[in-house]
Scaffold this motif. Sequence first.
Motif, short mmCIF file in Angstrom:
data_model
loop_
_atom_site.label_atom_id
_atom_site.label_comp_id
_atom_site.label_asym_id
_atom_site.label_seq_id
_atom_site.Cartn_x
_atom_site.Cartn_y
_atom_site.Cartn_z
N THR A 1 13.63 60.55 70.36
CA THR A 1 13.74 60.02 69.00
C THR A 1 14.53 58.73 69.02
OG1 THR A 1 15.78 61.27 68.55
CG2 THR A 1 13.68 62.32 67.95
N CYS A 2 14.28 57.89 68.02
CA CYS A 2 15.02 56.65 67.83
C CYS A 2 15.61 56.66 66.42
CB CYS A 2 14.10 55.43 68.00
SG CYS A 2 14.91 53.85 67.60
N GLU A 3 16.93 56.42 66.33
CA GLU A 3 17.61 56.40 65.04
C GLU A 3 18.34 55.08 64.87
OE1 GLU A 3 20.29 59.66 65.22
OE2 GLU A 3 18.78 61.17 64.72
N ASN A 4 18.48 54.65 63.61
CA ASN A 4 19.31 53.48 63.35
C ASN A 4 20.76 53.91 63.15
OD1 ASN A 4 19.51 54.52 60.75
ND2 ASN A 4 18.07 53.04 59.87
N GLY B 1 11.46 56.63 64.79
CA GLY B 1 10.28 57.00 65.57
C GLY B 1 10.59 58.16 66.48
N SER B 2 9.55 58.86 66.89
CA SER B 2 9.73 59.99 67.82
C SER B 2 8.44 60.21 68.58
CB SER B 2 10.13 61.26 67.06
OG SER B 2 9.10 61.66 66.18
N CYS C 1 10.96 53.03 68.74
CA CYS C 1 11.48 52.95 67.38
C CYS C 1 10.40 52.55 66.38
CB CYS C 1 12.63 51.95 67.31
SG CYS C 1 14.00 52.37 68.42
N ASN C 2 9.21 52.26 66.88
CA ASN C 2 8.08 51.91 66.04
C ASN C 2 7.29 53.17 65.75
OD1 ASN C 2 5.77 50.91 64.83
ND2 ASN C 2 5.48 49.26 66.32
#
Length: 699
Positions: free
Chosen positions: A661-664, A671-672, A689-690
């Motif tokens: 997963t990508c988190e801000n 995104g995951s 992250c897209n």
Amino acid sequence: MRITRVGPGVVSAVALVAAGLAGVGVATAAPQPSAQDDTVQIVTVHASTQKERSAVDALGLDTTEHADEHGVDVVLHGAADVARLRASGKTWTVKVADLGAVSRENAAKDEAYAASVASSALPSGRTSYRHLADYNAEMQALAAKHPTRVRPLTLENRSVLGKPVHGIEITDGASKVDDGKPVFLIMGAHHAREWPSSEHAMEFAYDLLESGDSRNAGLLAGMRTIVVPVVNVDGFEISRKAAPIGNFGTFDYEMKRKNCFISAKTPAAYQPGPCDANLAGRLRGTDPNRNYPGFWGGPGASTSWSSDTYRGDAPGSEPEVDNIRKLVSGRQVTALITNHTYSNLVLRPPSIASTGFSPDEVKYRALGAQFAEHNGYANIPSFGLYDTSGSTEDWSYWNTGGFGFTFEIGTEGFHPPYETGVVAEYAGLAPAAGAGLGGNREAYYTAAAAAMDPSMHSTIQGVAPANTRLTIRKTYQSMTSPVIQPGGAVGDPIPYTDVLTSSLESRGGAFSWAVNPSTRPVVTGRYGRDPVAPTQPSAPVANPAGIPAVGASEFSNVTIQGLPTYDNGKVVFTFGWEGPNPDPGTDWDFYIYDSAGNQVASAATLANPEVAASLDPVPGGYRVEAVNYGGGADADWTGTMSFEPPTPAIVTGVKETWNLTCENKQGKVLGSRSIVVDRGQSVNVGNPCNRAKVTSSNE
């Protein structure tokens, strides 16, 4: 080190074996102590195979990890143990007649050494064993001296007695934990009395930071080393502070092995009192290196609360064990060494023979051999001595995929003289087996380099915006061994859950992230290979004319062929003679050597016939030594050499995934996706992250 004991009144031992001290005897000729004779001695019980050594371990005596093709060392605590061993029908050789005397001699040697030298050959210059406070103070000092390269680490749980467990992380930019670097974890003192294990771990920290070795710059830039010198802080502090008694008895706290947990199985009479002053003495507690949940509850760990190998009340129940599980589960530990004493061994999984060789056996064995080139230790699977369950790397490897080893340091005991057990073993000085080879220092450097080697782990590559966090995670349930119950009955396995998760902080742009394979080794399968040719036909082993004198040898030569003509997965040598089994009047022992003179198999028991075997024999000439061990003057031997095909591999074909997963910075998931990546493989995930679907490509 592995030992087994039973009963609250039966003492467990130190086994301080001093090199060069030996006496000879067998069951019928060994010393006959009186009922009052409580002298502690160490003997080598004759047992040449893993099955025979496991049978010795099952006697309930103090079985050590010091073993070879001749037998296994056992500590005998007076007349009762001698009688038990004699009743088993085993034979033995007395190695050390009075362990108490050896302990007193070692203490005197330590005092003399510390007084005679201002600085040792160790990178720290240390001349004596540290206390727990010394380790903590030195780690703090290193962090203060090298603030950008050392990050102090306090593990999540306090010990049973409420003490913090400290370590340090060593790398360039040490404060940035989520940097994507591979991790080498080196530990000591799972077992309290094994003091050199902590010394070796601590000295490697000094090496990386202050030795000036030309390799340090690359290692500090490319990987992270985590040093936890004392895992079992309660037990270690008690052992290290105890007044030496030297009788290896229940109240000789210097010889404490376990932690300070009071089992629910402990009788009420033994529960009161502090860990270092109670009616059960040092026997209360759990063996941390039998408590890890991987294969917990199987053979080689005790169900008795007072045993030095007590496995604990439940898998992974101890806070000290949970500390290491959480540390490994939260980092990408691609290589791990847990230090112990003693036996001159490099051990790798599996710890239970029936588990089968790991799917990484070829790489695993080769890496162990690289360590052994420097420390001179034997490179063997853990079950090569006898089965054990609940050990550190038998959980970490099978469940995370990171390579893990146990080093059994030296041959002289749990905490031998500092000069030999620490300085010589670490630096590779005489009388250590690694003298002139670099010692454990070079073995640790080899392990650190292996942790950084992309072929030994996996890599995730891609691009990500700045101020984002990438996280990989996997949650799964595993099973312990079928759980052996008190009395020997076997119950159902117990399920346990692991959560593996680690993160990478993106600085913006391309990233490369060292991780362990997405599929756990326990799922992947087992090592093996398919035969590509028939096996070599059986053949007799020629017996030279005449019979050598008792104690003397005779030799024969044989040839093992290989591909493309034959594919031999195993060679079996069988030797027999006219007589019963066992034969009290005749005893032949046999040893097989390759063309370089290395011993590859042996058969040195009381059995008739004697059987020796070797896996995957290398084609070439071999020499068979027949030793007339016990009066074979009238019964000459005959021998055959037969072959078995290779065992095919077990390949499940199952692939597990890392969930990425990508988190801000606000914690919003950008995104995951699922990632499949094998050992030695690099997978490019594009921009995770897209939210748009990105096709992964392997490089």
